[in-house]
Design an enzyme around this catalytic site. Structure first.
Site, PDB file in Angstrom:
ATOM      1  N   CYS A   1      -6.128  28.884  19.346  1.00  0.00           N
ATOM      2  CA  CYS A   1      -7.171  28.435  19.109  1.00  0.00           C
ATOM      3  C   CYS A   1      -7.158  29.931  18.707  1.00  0.00           C
ATOM      4  CB  CYS A   1      -7.991  27.126  19.629  1.00  0.00           C
ATOM      5  SG  CYS A   1      -9.322  27.204  18.757  1.00  0.00           S
TER       6      CYS A   1
ATOM      7  N   GLU B   1      -3.974  22.806  26.774  1.00  0.00           N
ATOM      8  CA  GLU B   1      -4.624  22.646  28.049  1.00  0.00           C
ATOM      9  C   GLU B   1      -5.391  21.656  27.442  1.00  0.00           C
ATOM     10  OE1 GLU B   1      -7.761  24.678  25.033  1.00  0.00           O
ATOM     11  OE2 GLU B   1      -5.766  24.632  25.643  1.00  0.00           O
TER      12      GLU B   1
ATOM     13  N   HIS C   1      -4.897  22.464  21.233  1.00  0.00           N
ATOM     14  CA  HIS C   1      -5.180  23.253  22.724  1.00  0.00           C
ATOM     15  C   HIS C   1      -4.452  22.746  23.103  1.00  0.00           C
ATOM     16  CE1 HIS C   1      -9.001  24.628  22.062  1.00  0.00           C
ATOM     17  NE2 HIS C   1      -9.106  24.367  20.865  1.00  0.00           N
TER      18      HIS C   1
END
Length: 202
Positions: free
Chosen positions: A80, A187, A185
């Site tokens: 990001c 994660e 993202h």
């Protein structure tokens, strides 16, 4: 392996740390220049504005050691804002220069296309080189989670590792040597994101 996670005072570090711990890695917090010592891998996650993030990095003395790391082509995973800061600048903060590791600017999704901004939710990434080990054991055109209003526009198309279509194709990830960075993202992308992180660590 010694992996550090850059802590520049922004958000979303904990999500990445939890994902890495799930993969059996205990990352080290990197919030000052001396924290780079002994690291073999580096991750830069986060959320926030381009300008504020660069200012926070400057205040903590992290810009120069990070540039040295990247110029030495050591393993790096940007996420990001950790992706966007690699470029020369951003329409979000025109007065603030980026790290300048990659040529190009970060642009805002155009207002005249009827797109919902921010681009938020699940979307596919189309790898430019599916044989690259970074995409190992992933489905073709894997789905990842996005939330962003700006996207990098690399001048060198050779660094684009994947594209994503949101009104038009944009560079959703880049790869240059041991540098890999994503607008999405991993994660927050469940099994697919964990596999991508695992591929980077290996």
């Amino acid at each position: 392996m010694e992996l550090g996670v850059i802590n520049y005072g922004g958000g979303n570090l904990r999500s990445l740390v939890r994902a890495l711990e799930f993969l059996g890695v205990q990352p080290r917090n990197v919030s000052k220049p001396e924290d780079f010592e002994g690291l073999t891998h580096l991750a830069f996650p986060g959320q926030g504005s381009f300008g504020d993030s660069m200012r926070n990095m400057e205040e903590r003395g992290l810009v120069e050691p990070l540039k040295e790391w990247l110029e030495a082509d050591k393993p790096f995973f940007g996420i990001c804002i950790g992706y966007q800061l690699l470029f020369e600048g951003s329409e979000e903060s025109p007065e603030t220069p980026g790290l300048g590791i990659l040529e190009g600017k970060v642009e805002r999704f155009p207002a005249d296309m009827g797109l919902k901004v921010p681009h938020m939710g699940w979307n596919t990434a189309q790898p430019t080189d599916p044989a690259d080990p970074i995409w190992k054991d992933l489905e073709p055109d894997p789905y990842f989670y996005f939330v962003h209003s700006f996207y990098p526009h690399p001048l060198d198309s050779d660094v684009i590792a994947s594209t994503t279509d949101y009104g038009f194709p944009f560079a959703s990830s880049v790869r240059k040597g041991n540098l890999f960075a994503t607008q999405f993202h991993p994660e927050k992308s469940q099994h697919t994101g964990l596999q991508l992180l695992k591929n980077f660590l290996q």
